[in-house]
Design an enzyme around this catalytic site. Sequence first.
Site, mmCIF file in Angstrom:
data_model
loop_
_atom_site.group_PDB
_atom_site.id
_atom_site.type_symbol
_atom_site.label_atom_id
_atom_site.label_comp_id
_atom_site.label_asym_id
_atom_site.label_seq_id
_atom_site.Cartn_x
_atom_site.Cartn_y
_atom_site.Cartn_z
ATOM 1 C CB THR A 181 -0.929 0.011 1.235
ATOM 2 O OG1 THR A 181 -1.552 1.295 1.311
ATOM 3 C CG2 THR A 181 -0.188 -0.262 2.524
ATOM 4 C CD GLU A 326 -2.670 -0.477 5.677
ATOM 5 O OE1 GLU A 326 -3.720 -0.394 5.003
ATOM 6 O OE2 GLU A 326 -1.741 0.356 5.594
ATOM 7 C CE LYS A 435 -5.993 22.018 15.119
ATOM 8 N NZ LYS A 435 -5.373 21.046 16.031
#
Lengths: 540, 540
Positions: A181, A326, A435
């Site tokens: 990945t 995963e 953010k």
Amino acid sequence: MNGLMMDTPLTIQMILERARTFFPKKEIVTKLANGVHRYTYKDFYHRVAKLITVLDQLGVKNSDRVATFAWNNYRHLELYFAIPCSGAVLHTLNIRLAPDQLAYIINHAEDQVIFFDAMFAPLMKQLKPHLKSVKQFVVMDGGAIEDDDFKALSYEELIEAAAEGSFPELKEDMAAGLCYTSGTTGNPKGVLYSHRSLFLHSMAMTMKDNTGLCEEDRILPIVPMFHANAWGMPYTSAMIGATLVLPNQFMQPIDILKLLIEEKVTVTAGVPTIWIGVIQLLEKEQFDLSNLRVVLIGGSAVPASIIDYFDRKYSIAVLQAWGMTETSPLGSIGRLKSYMQSLSKQEQLAIKTKQGIAVPCIEIRAIGDNGQVIEWDGKSLGELQVRGPWVASGYFNTDERAEAFRDGWFSTGDIVTIDAEGYISIADRAKDLIKSGGEWISSVDLELALLGHPKIREASVIAVAHEKWVERPLACIVLKDQFKGQVSSEEIIDFLRDRFASWWLPDAVVFIDEIPKTSVGKFDKKQLRNQYKEFKLPEK
Amino acid sequence: MNGLMMDTPLTIQMILERARTFFPKKEIVTKLANGVHRYTYKDFYHRVAKLITVLDQLGVKNSDRVATFAWNNYRHLELYFAIPCSGAVLHTLNIRLAPDQLAYIINHAEDQVIFFDAMFAPLMKQLKPHLKSVKQFVVMDGGAIEDDDFKALSYEELIEAAAEGSFPELKEDMAAGLCYTSGTTGNPKGVLYSHRSLFLHSMAMTMKDNTGLCEEDRILPIVPMFHANAWGMPYTSAMIGATLVLPNQFMQPIDILKLLIEEKVTVTAGVPTIWIGVIQLLEKEQFDLSNLRVVLIGGSAVPASIIDYFDRKYSIAVLQAWGMTETSPLGSIGRLKSYMQSLSKQEQLAIKTKQGIAVPCIEIRAIGDNGQVIEWDGKSLGELQVRGPWVASGYFNTDERAEAFRDGWFSTGDIVTIDAEGYISIADRAKDLIKSGGEWISSVDLELALLGHPKIREASVIAVAHEKWVERPLACIVLKDQFKGQVSSEEIIDFLRDRFASWWLPDAVVFIDEIPKTSVGKFDKKQLRNQYKEFKLPEK
């Protein structure tokens, strides 16, 4: 004291044997340039048994990594079974990666043999000088290659010459599959599946409350076999004797729709971007989708507009699943609980756009900024952690990112809320969160809303640096062809105005021709962020 | 090389935790003498957590056997989870056994504690002097018993006083459950389930092609919780959050029908004899069974008449399953394959009366008289052998019948044919086959035909000694009330004449009031054979 039950190993061999024994007449169909290739699980089994001999002749030993470089087709499926059933490890290479990434991955995995579709011969030739471990190349379709600087054996000739081999005894914890990945930072990392994890995952896929795959299904995995094992569908299909329909390289919306119809497909699966293209075509032309009962979507959050479209126009259930390489990948699935059937369509849709509850065997929690487990209140944000028998306990042959596997949980990098009913809702990838002035803005929420706009084809929202607020959102928009040049930034922002707090609204909108895609077909935000790194937001 | 997947143990704890986490609002309903008891999985969970403390206080240690002597009710369900989740072994005692059998089993298992329904207090008192290992009795409903010669603690008082305990870490191979079977010859024998076997079995029950149990189901197990774990339904229901409806001791056809209707049951399960009684009542009165979608039947071969009745009159699918205590019990299930949907109703019914194909994880074969594996031709007879992760590898604490577990297969004692599609058809229990002049006659085939006769309520065919042919069949018939005294032996034999070779036809028919039943409600042929040991067949 232990129970007195048989110590039967859960292996891919058991799945193969089941297909041969109970479903020899059921078919595997592969799209070809002209027509389709069609044979039965019985034919399939005998070729897999011959491949056991072939692998032995190629010098493949127990636990050796054997790579595939191929589309979703029947020969690839044969290797999906033959390689792990021989005791070796199936390493599915992502055909869309750049050559240097591929060379890194092949060398890191120490692949011994590479099986490839003939169309990739030039790439193999180009890669060869950079590969350290590969001893043999095998071309899956077409004759042997005998160039001076590149030789490849012919798959069909090898099978033709081989007798059926016998299957070695395996333990369920043995490695069976390997998939790299590149989702995380740094080098690509390998996830090493075991026979046990693949077997349990296959069982889970057939649970009625999960995808509920069954014998009468005709299953078309659009998700590639080089991506998280095509979400386990090849193994699951063989376990239950479902008809498997493989699209090969024919992945355009029109190809997919034709195959869906011609092969009376009942279940199909792919990432959201695939369906955006398919819906565009469905809006222009008539297609009979009456056989299709489930569209399984995962890999990225699914826009409500896709779920609603299939439900309203075709009465087809869109099932949203969450997972990662995963996690094998099935982690959660977005089904309504029975008592939610009394909610309004709108409330139900809101639940269906979440990523659902964990499937049996998988446990979830999320960790907030303060390091504490978050409340399941649908508001608190935290990084999703999962554990279970088909979740990775570490990456193959590296200590990089070992911190992702602390305390028996895998940290997914997905920032989520979990509501009181246990439904996960992905706010963002940790690295994609915006953010602004100390508060989080979810790019995913903004994107999902934008994708519901009737004139928008693709949408991605990224963080751009801002002097005062640190970061502010920028909306990157691809309009549908017929609306190009006819939509203003104001119209886009106004569309979002009712849905979000004013400080969430993007500071700017850019109209582009296409959003770059990752190697598995998702929107590639990393590339987009790079492109707009220096973007100057309007003063406010 | 092993895979790099988490070593997550598959345990009953994980099932319990799942019910608490995702299905806290879903209900468990228990029939009482007046009305029902109703609470949620959340309430249930907290009581189970308190029982962990109670078991510790009672001195129960890891792997200790803890017995239950109870009907299907919520307290029994709590013990189903608390005992294995504490690390001890749940030993479900069959309440229908004779006192001396019970004493043998309890002593052999070395049970430390017995939890019992109050109505069984007199029996417990009677058993007590014969029990060697039992240190505590606990009465599940009602107050403590303080007689001079028999003391029992109160379950509710113990829970009331206890704080919630913490669950110990378990390994999946640990013993979790114990169930004795008296199906074989000699002493009753214990089957010792592991956490892993019970967990995998629960997953299998939810596979769409098996029973396909799911969250929206409301499941009524009529099969007792002391019999092969009520076919795994208690554990399965908690795993998927299905509503569980428990009948307690109210097992008459009218009780069952009322509960089915009042609780909108969607799936129910029990042995064929239960359904014979239910159908009798359905033929007399009107009942609304519109919520019921599946009737799962196992334990004995299912007459076509039952399958046909539910299908024709109510459009309810009867699913026939085969299994044994030694197989947890799910071994095979009688679903049609998709391509059999085009067969005629009659042909489909013929397949549905077979015992189906093995479920995933289970492998089958049958061994003929010559010790060879039989052909799957639908004709060759052999003893069914099975293997898989929820099949016993031996009996608890005894070497008796070790020969049943040779070569990694369990010999079931069922004589079967297997057809080319892999469908098992049980001809007989090995000991019930009738050997006439060197040829086998299947008592099961004759019985299934007889049960299709409109005037017959129960039928059993047994072997009776014969001077010339060694054995010949005798038909034992119970007529429906309204036909008593009005049917001749000739009418019965004539009914069979078209269906079987003439040498299969019973030499005699006896009309009796009832066929004796075993402790789990099946026809008791052992008793019947004893009764007619000296029966004089008419000369031919």
